[in-house]
Design a protein around this motif. Structure first.
Motif, PDB file in Angstrom:
ATOM      1  N   MET A   1      45.648  31.505  20.255  1.00  0.00           N
ATOM      2  CA  MET A   1      44.255  31.941  20.189  1.00  0.00           C
ATOM      3  C   MET A   1      43.531  31.507  21.451  1.00  0.00           C
ATOM      4  N   VAL A   2      42.766  32.431  22.044  1.00  0.00           N
ATOM      5  CA  VAL A   2      42.046  32.107  23.274  1.00  0.00           C
ATOM      6  C   VAL A   2      40.538  32.276  23.152  1.00  0.00           C
ATOM      7  N   TRP A   3      40.056  32.890  22.058  1.00  0.00           N
ATOM      8  CA  TRP A   3      38.607  33.077  21.952  1.00  0.00           C
ATOM      9  C   TRP A   3      38.192  33.191  20.492  1.00  0.00           C
TER      10      TRP A   3
ATOM     11  N   ARG B   1      44.700  40.850  33.160  1.00  0.00           N
ATOM     12  CA  ARG B   1      46.122  41.190  33.274  1.00  0.00           C
ATOM     13  C   ARG B   1      46.350  42.395  34.191  1.00  0.00           C
ATOM     14  N   ALA B   2      45.319  43.177  34.423  1.00  0.00           N
ATOM     15  CA  ALA B   2      45.432  44.282  35.373  1.00  0.00           C
ATOM     16  C   ALA B   2      45.159  43.838  36.804  1.00  0.00           C
ATOM     17  N   GLY B   3      44.800  42.541  36.975  1.00  0.00           N
ATOM     18  CA  GLY B   3      44.534  42.018  38.304  1.00  0.00           C
ATOM     19  C   GLY B   3      43.204  42.441  38.872  1.00  0.00           C
ATOM     20  N   GLU B   4      42.303  42.914  38.012  1.00  0.00           N
ATOM     21  CA  GLU B   4      41.016  43.420  38.492  1.00  0.00           C
ATOM     22  C   GLU B   4      39.963  42.331  38.637  1.00  0.00           C
ATOM     23  N   ARG B   5      40.224  41.163  38.071  1.00  0.00           N
ATOM     24  CA  ARG B   5      39.291  40.054  38.203  1.00  0.00           C
ATOM     25  C   ARG B   5      40.071  38.762  38.037  1.00  0.00           C
ATOM     26  N   PRO B   6      39.588  37.666  38.651  1.00  0.00           N
ATOM     27  CA  PRO B   6      40.304  36.398  38.493  1.00  0.00           C
ATOM     28  C   PRO B   6      40.171  35.868  37.071  1.00  0.00           C
ATOM     29  N   ALA B   7      41.173  35.119  36.631  1.00  0.00           N
ATOM     30  CA  ALA B   7      41.112  34.501  35.313  1.00  0.00           C
ATOM     31  C   ALA B   7      39.961  33.496  35.300  1.00  0.00           C
ATOM     32  N   ALA B   8      39.078  33.640  34.339  1.00  0.00           N
ATOM     33  CA  ALA B   8      37.913  32.765  34.252  1.00  0.00           C
ATOM     34  C   ALA B   8      37.390  32.761  32.836  1.00  0.00           C
ATOM     35  N   PRO B   9      36.653  31.721  32.424  1.00  0.00           N
ATOM     36  CA  PRO B   9      35.992  31.767  31.114  1.00  0.00           C
ATOM     37  C   PRO B   9      35.083  32.980  31.037  1.00  0.00           C
ATOM     38  N   THR B  10      34.941  33.534  29.865  1.00  0.00           N
ATOM     39  CA  THR B  10      34.153  34.767  29.729  1.00  0.00           C
ATOM     40  C   THR B  10      32.657  34.530  29.762  1.00  0.00           C
TER      41      THR B  10
ATOM     42  N   LEU C   1      39.472  30.145  26.092  1.00  0.00           N
ATOM     43  CA  LEU C   1      40.600  29.826  26.969  1.00  0.00           C
ATOM     44  C   LEU C   1      41.011  31.036  27.799  1.00  0.00           C
ATOM     45  N   CYS C   2      40.126  31.989  27.949  1.00  0.00           N
ATOM     46  CA  CYS C   2      40.470  33.172  28.736  1.00  0.00           C
ATOM     47  C   CYS C   2      40.778  32.806  30.180  1.00  0.00           C
ATOM     48  N   GLY C   3      40.172  31.729  30.654  1.00  0.00           N
ATOM     49  CA  GLY C   3      40.479  31.260  32.002  1.00  0.00           C
ATOM     50  C   GLY C   3      41.880  30.720  32.145  1.00  0.00           C
ATOM     51  N   GLU C   4      42.544  30.461  31.010  1.00  0.00           N
ATOM     52  CA  GLU C   4      43.926  29.969  31.037  1.00  0.00           C
ATOM     53  C   GLU C   4      44.929  31.074  30.734  1.00  0.00           C
ATOM     54  N   ALA C   5      44.466  32.329  30.689  1.00  0.00           N
ATOM     55  CA  ALA C   5      45.335  33.428  30.275  1.00  0.00           C
ATOM     56  C   ALA C   5      46.581  33.540  31.150  1.00  0.00           C
TER      57      ALA C   5
ATOM     58  N   LEU D   1      35.033  42.686  21.472  1.00  0.00           N
ATOM     59  CA  LEU D   1      35.703  43.689  22.299  1.00  0.00           C
ATOM     60  C   LEU D   1      35.341  43.538  23.779  1.00  0.00           C
ATOM     61  N   ASP D   2      34.242  42.857  24.076  1.00  0.00           N
ATOM     62  CA  ASP D   2      33.942  42.516  25.469  1.00  0.00           C
ATOM     63  C   ASP D   2      34.967  41.517  25.993  1.00  0.00           C
ATOM     64  N   VAL D   3      35.362  40.575  25.148  1.00  0.00           N
ATOM     65  CA  VAL D   3      36.386  39.605  25.536  1.00  0.00           C
ATOM     66  C   VAL D   3      37.730  40.305  25.716  1.00  0.00           C
ATOM     67  N   VAL D   4      38.046  41.230  24.804  1.00  0.00           N
ATOM     68  CA  VAL D   4      39.281  42.009  24.942  1.00  0.00           C
ATOM     69  C   VAL D   4      39.300  42.728  26.289  1.00  0.00           C
ATOM     70  N   ALA D   5      38.175  43.329  26.665  1.00  0.00           N
ATOM     71  CA  ALA D   5      38.093  44.042  27.942  1.00  0.00           C
ATOM     72  C   ALA D   5      38.283  43.082  29.113  1.00  0.00           C
ATOM     73  N   THR D   6      37.751  41.864  28.989  1.00  0.00           N
ATOM     74  CA  THR D   6      37.916  40.858  30.035  1.00  0.00           C
ATOM     75  C   THR D   6      39.381  40.491  30.209  1.00  0.00           C
ATOM     76  N   LEU D   7      40.086  40.255  29.100  1.00  0.00           N
ATOM     77  CA  LEU D   7      41.511  39.933  29.170  1.00  0.00           C
ATOM     78  C   LEU D   7      42.309  41.089  29.765  1.00  0.00           C
ATOM     79  N   ALA D   8      41.947  42.302  29.400  1.00  0.00           N
ATOM     80  CA  ALA D   8      42.636  43.466  29.954  1.00  0.00           C
ATOM     81  C   ALA D   8      42.439  43.546  31.464  1.00  0.00           C
ATOM     82  N   ALA D   9      41.224  43.203  31.929  1.00  0.00           N
ATOM     83  CA  ALA D   9      40.956  43.215  33.365  1.00  0.00           C
ATOM     84  C   ALA D   9      41.747  42.126  34.077  1.00  0.00           C
TER      85      ALA D   9
END
Length: 313
Positions: A180-182, A278-287, A243-247, A268-276
């Protein structure tokens, strides 16, 4: 039977330089009106979620959705390309709970998340996912569950990073791990309904007051600090795990799925953040996203008190 978990699971839009991980939507822990639930999962069907857990895990007195309704949602999500897992109740204490558990375990259309050892036994050696309340902390326990049919396991929310790393390294071949991350962290269950008690009602005549609290009822200390969240028979943290920053680190350890717990806002905003991520579109960071204005926390991950927040170093 539903599509099994795969050792070679590859999420969509995975960046070449990001370790593979899937995104899971955990079971809905709160009591929402049926229409709200239907709208939430309709939106989830259009999200980047890979796996969705469905079913009542907290209190079988909740009657807005019956087993047939959950199956209806499961069909819709499967048609949208999502992997669906049906979850069993965590605290089994009545004939109604047993009947609910058996109904989930005896169907063979979808994989099952077994949230107590009674459900593991009910599966009779058929494949299942071990829920976080089985409290798997080391590889020997995971191997024992694998021998009983476990294809994967969600780790407890209080597991720290080094322990998760050791568990991932020592797990049996072919067994996936999920963390669990969020979301507000589920901490304990009780035979007593705290929401009913707050309203001076008996558990068996609770008037379904949980419907009034779509993200649970926050309880504070004598000094006014939010401390716990009451969710019927379940006690949760008042803070929101983030823990999204630790993804990326979790995926590099070998964690296959990252779980987001449904809340009335932000999920679903958090889901979108995780998807971004893993797609390399943004650095891993807390949401920076929390339900109902809760404070973020990540203390368990760092081996500290779960309620605290520690900045990444």
């Amino acid at each position: 039977m539903g599509a099994p978990m795969s050792e070679t699971f590859v999420p969509a839009q995975q960046a070449a330089n990001v370790p593979r991980f899937g995104i899971a939507l955990g079971p809905l822990l709160y009591y929402w009106p049926r229409e709200t639930v239907m709208q939430f999962y309709a939106a989830a069907a259009d999200s980047a979620v890979d796996r969705v857990y469905l079913g009542e895990t907290v209190c079988t007195r909740r009657h807005e959705l019956r087993h047939a309704h959950w199956l209806e949602i499961a069909t819709m999500l499967r048609e949208a390309g999502k992997e669906v897992v049906l979850s069993t109740p965590v605290l089994i204490e009545s004939d109604t709970d047993i009947a609910w558990m058996r109904r989930v375990c005896e169907q063979d259309d979808y994989l099952v998340e077994a949230n107590d050892l009674g459900a593991v036994r009910c599966m009779g050696g058929r494949p299942f996912v071990g829920g976080p309340h089985l409290n798997v902390y080391h590889a020997d326990t995971l191997a024992w569950l694998a021998g009983l049919g476990a294809r994967g396991c969600a780790v407890p929310v209080e597991m720290d990073g080094p322990t998760l790393c050791r568990l991932a390294a020592g797990r049996p071949r072919g067994v996936s791990l999920e963390a669990m991350v969020w979301g507000r962290m589920p901490l304990a269950f009780s035979a007593r309904c705290f929401t009913a008690r707050h309203h001076r009602l008996r558990k068996d005549s609770c008037e379904f007051r949980c419907l009034d609290y779509p993200d649970g009822l926050v309880a504070a200390t004598g000094e006014g600090q939010p401390f716990f969240t009451l969710n019927g028979v379940q006690t949760q943290s008042a803070t929101c795990l983030d823990l999204c920053g630790e993804a990326v680190s979790m995926a590099a350890m070998g964690v296959d799925m990252l779980r987001v717990s449904p809340h009335a806002s932000g999920t679903l905003d958090v889901v979108a953040t995780l998807a971004a991520i893993r797609a390399g579109e943004r650095p891993a960071a807390p949401t920076g996203i929390t339900p109902a204005g809760a404070q973020p926390c990540n203390g368990y991950w760092h081996g500290a008190a779960g309620i605290v927040w520690e900045e990444r170093t």
